[in-house]
Design a protein around this motif. Structure first.
Motif, PDB file in Angstrom:
ATOM      1  N   ALA A  53       0.810  -1.167   0.036  1.00 58.72           N
ATOM      2  CA  ALA A  53       0.050   0.002   0.056  1.00 58.72           C
ATOM      3  C   ALA A  53       0.971   1.175  -0.066  1.00 58.72           C
ATOM      4  CB  ALA A  53      -0.753  -0.046   1.218  1.00 58.72           C
ATOM      5  N   TRP A  54       2.056   1.097   0.858  1.00 58.14           N
ATOM      6  CA  TRP A  54       2.864   2.530   0.820  1.00 58.14           C
ATOM      7  C   TRP A  54       3.646   2.588  -0.715  1.00 58.14           C
ATOM      8  CZ3 TRP A  54       7.982   3.522  -0.170  1.00 58.14           C
ATOM      9  CH2 TRP A  54       8.647   4.763   0.398  1.00 58.14           C
ATOM     10  N   ALA A  55       3.841   1.569  -1.167  1.00 58.08           N
ATOM     11  CA  ALA A  55       4.324   1.782  -2.353  1.00 58.08           C
ATOM     12  C   ALA A  55       3.662   2.248  -3.711  1.00 58.08           C
ATOM     13  CB  ALA A  55       5.133   0.365  -3.135  1.00 58.08           C
ATOM     14  N   ALA A  56       2.411   1.415  -3.471  1.00 60.99           N
ATOM     15  CA  ALA A  56       1.343   1.992  -4.467  1.00 60.99           C
ATOM     16  C   ALA A  56       0.988   3.626  -4.397  1.00 60.99           C
ATOM     17  CB  ALA A  56       0.021   1.432  -4.418  1.00 60.99           C
ATOM     18  N   ALA A  94      -8.934   6.384   1.455  1.00 65.03           N
ATOM     19  CA  ALA A  94      -8.945   4.949   1.269  1.00 65.03           C
ATOM     20  C   ALA A  94      -8.782   4.322  -0.045  1.00 65.03           C
ATOM     21  CB  ALA A  94     -10.638   4.630   1.279  1.00 65.03           C
ATOM     22  N   LEU A  95      -8.205   3.205   0.131  1.00 60.03           N
ATOM     23  CA  LEU A  95      -7.991   2.267  -0.936  1.00 60.03           C
ATOM     24  C   LEU A  95      -8.380   0.919  -0.652  1.00 60.03           C
ATOM     25  CD1 LEU A  95      -4.062   3.117  -1.437  1.00 60.03           C
ATOM     26  CD2 LEU A  95      -5.915   3.998  -2.970  1.00 60.03           C
ATOM     27  N   VAL A  96      -8.457  -0.103  -1.828  1.00 58.73           N
ATOM     28  CA  VAL A  96      -8.691  -1.403  -1.520  1.00 58.73           C
ATOM     29  C   VAL A  96      -7.784  -2.238  -2.360  1.00 58.73           C
ATOM     30  CG1 VAL A  96     -10.477  -3.167  -2.336  1.00 58.73           C
ATOM     31  CG2 VAL A  96     -11.448  -1.044  -1.611  1.00 58.73           C
ATOM     32  N   GLN A  97      -7.147  -3.192  -1.420  1.00 59.04           N
ATOM     33  CA  GLN A  97      -6.036  -3.668  -1.938  1.00 59.04           C
ATOM     34  C   GLN A  97      -6.678  -5.388  -2.215  1.00 59.04           C
ATOM     35  OE1 GLN A  97      -2.632  -5.942   0.398  1.00 59.04           O
ATOM     36  NE2 GLN A  97      -2.139  -3.694  -0.105  1.00 59.04           N
ATOM     37  N   GLN A  98      -6.482  -5.747  -3.491  1.00 58.13           N
ATOM     38  CA  GLN A  98      -6.904  -7.273  -3.732  1.00 58.13           C
ATOM     39  C   GLN A  98      -5.451  -8.127  -3.580  1.00 58.13           C
ATOM     40  OE1 GLN A  98      -7.970  -7.536  -8.018  1.00 58.13           O
ATOM     41  NE2 GLN A  98      -8.041  -9.780  -7.900  1.00 58.13           N
ATOM     42  N   PRO A 116      -9.736  -3.355   2.894  1.00 63.61           N
ATOM     43  CA  PRO A 116      -9.968  -1.811   2.912  1.00 63.61           C
ATOM     44  C   PRO A 116      -8.385  -1.422   3.676  1.00 63.61           C
ATOM     45  CG  PRO A 116     -11.044  -2.846   4.554  1.00 63.61           C
ATOM     46  CD  PRO A 116     -10.368  -4.017   3.771  1.00 63.61           C
ATOM     47  N   VAL A 117      -7.763  -0.399   3.041  1.00 61.56           N
ATOM     48  CA  VAL A 117      -6.551   0.163   3.336  1.00 61.56           C
ATOM     49  C   VAL A 117      -7.145   1.906   3.687  1.00 61.56           C
ATOM     50  CG1 VAL A 117      -4.443   0.939   2.738  1.00 61.56           C
ATOM     51  CG2 VAL A 117      -5.276  -1.022   1.852  1.00 61.56           C
ATOM     52  N   GLN A 118      -6.625   2.356   4.844  1.00 62.33           N
ATOM     53  CA  GLN A 118      -6.660   3.680   5.101  1.00 62.33           C
ATOM     54  C   GLN A 118      -5.454   4.272   5.046  1.00 62.33           C
ATOM     55  OE1 GLN A 118      -9.331   5.351   5.959  1.00 62.33           O
ATOM     56  NE2 GLN A 118     -10.777   3.377   5.369  1.00 62.33           N
ATOM     57  N   ALA A 137       1.336  11.940   0.605  1.00 63.10           N
ATOM     58  CA  ALA A 137       1.481  11.438  -0.413  1.00 63.10           C
ATOM     59  C   ALA A 137       3.056  10.838  -0.560  1.00 63.10           C
ATOM     60  CB  ALA A 137       1.178  11.801  -1.679  1.00 63.10           C
ATOM     61  N   ASN A 138       3.849  11.708   0.145  1.00 63.70           N
ATOM     62  CA  ASN A 138       5.379  11.261  -0.053  1.00 63.70           C
ATOM     63  C   ASN A 138       5.929  10.401   1.296  1.00 63.70           C
ATOM     64  OD1 ASN A 138       5.205  13.442   1.756  1.00 63.70           O
ATOM     65  ND2 ASN A 138       7.047  14.324   0.796  1.00 63.70           N
ATOM     66  N   ALA A 139       4.937  10.508   2.133  1.00 71.23           N
ATOM     67  CA  ALA A 139       5.081   9.694   3.408  1.00 71.23           C
ATOM     68  C   ALA A 139       4.072   9.415   4.050  1.00 71.23           C
ATOM     69  CB  ALA A 139       6.133  10.613   4.359  1.00 71.23           C
ATOM     70  N   PRO A 140       3.019   8.691   3.489  1.00 70.95           N
ATOM     71  CA  PRO A 140       1.703   8.195   4.153  1.00 70.95           C
ATOM     72  C   PRO A 140       1.911   7.205   5.284  1.00 70.95           C
ATOM     73  CG  PRO A 140       2.131   6.924   2.156  1.00 70.95           C
ATOM     74  CD  PRO A 140       3.410   7.784   2.199  1.00 70.95           C
ATOM     75  N   THR A 141       1.021   7.359   5.844  1.00 69.66           N
ATOM     76  CA  THR A 141       0.731   6.223   6.985  1.00 69.66           C
ATOM     77  C   THR A 141      -0.407   5.253   6.622  1.00 69.66           C
ATOM     78  OG1 THR A 141       1.475   7.842   9.010  1.00 69.66           O
ATOM     79  CG2 THR A 141       0.166   5.966   9.773  1.00 69.66           C
ATOM     80  N   ILE A 142      -0.159   3.989   6.745  1.00 71.85           N
ATOM     81  CA  ILE A 142      -0.982   3.127   6.454  1.00 71.85           C
ATOM     82  C   ILE A 142      -1.680   2.274   7.553  1.00 71.85           C
ATOM     83  CG2 ILE A 142      -0.952   1.081   4.689  1.00 71.85           C
ATOM     84  CD1 ILE A 142      -0.446   3.532   3.047  1.00 71.85           C
ATOM     85  N   GLN A 143      -2.829   2.055   7.248  1.00 72.66           N
ATOM     86  CA  GLN A 143      -3.684   0.972   8.116  1.00 72.66           C
ATOM     87  C   GLN A 143      -4.649   0.024   7.293  1.00 72.66           C
ATOM     88  OE1 GLN A 143      -5.532   3.923  10.638  1.00 72.66           O
ATOM     89  NE2 GLN A 143      -3.911   3.427  12.338  1.00 72.66           N
TER      90      GLN A 143
END
Length: 126
Positions: free
Chosen positions: A83-86, A98-102, A109-111, A116-122
């Motif tokens: 998710a971070w790389a995407a 929000a994103l959705v990872q398959q 679900p990804v929050q 964008a250059n240093a996102p926090t992913i949950q």
């Protein structure tokens, strides 16, 4: 010979070399399962993710996760790192954070918060 974009990430790290290593291969649609497995074995990291075009409705991106020995349906640090790389590599743009990872385990679900250059992913595990 086909060239593929590749990153090695340091997931869950506050400084280089202290997190969980992750191999990331972009645009892997042309690779067979056997080639993905062989590449993951050659890289010899705990996990390597391969980005593919999504095939499920609602998915923003699709990843397959391999260890040096087998494919996994889901794993925590590879899903977070993917998710971070995407986001940081511009593959996807979160909608309202929000994103959705398959992945093989389904749609996750990804929050995404922060820049964008240093996102926090949950994300939640399946």
């Amino acid at each position: 010979m086909t060239a593929y974009r590749y990153l090695q990430l340091d997931v869950f790290a506050h400084q280089p070399g202290t997190g969980n290593p992750l191999g990331v291969v972009f645009d892997a649609d042309g690779l067979s399962t056997d080639r993905m497995q062989a590449l993951a074995a050659w890289l010899n990291l705990s996990e390597t993710v391969f980005f593919l075009r999504p095939t499920a409705a609602g998915a923003d991106y699709h990843v397959r996760i391999f260890t040096p020995a087998s494919e996994l349906p889901f794993a925590g640090h590879p899903s977070v790192g993917a998710a971070w790389a995407a986001v940081t590599c511009g593959l996807v743009q979160p909608r309202d954070g929000a994103l959705v990872q398959q992945c093989a385990a389904g749609l996750l679900p990804v929050q995404v918060t922060g820049p964008a250059n240093a996102p926090t992913i949950q994300l939640a595990s399946p």
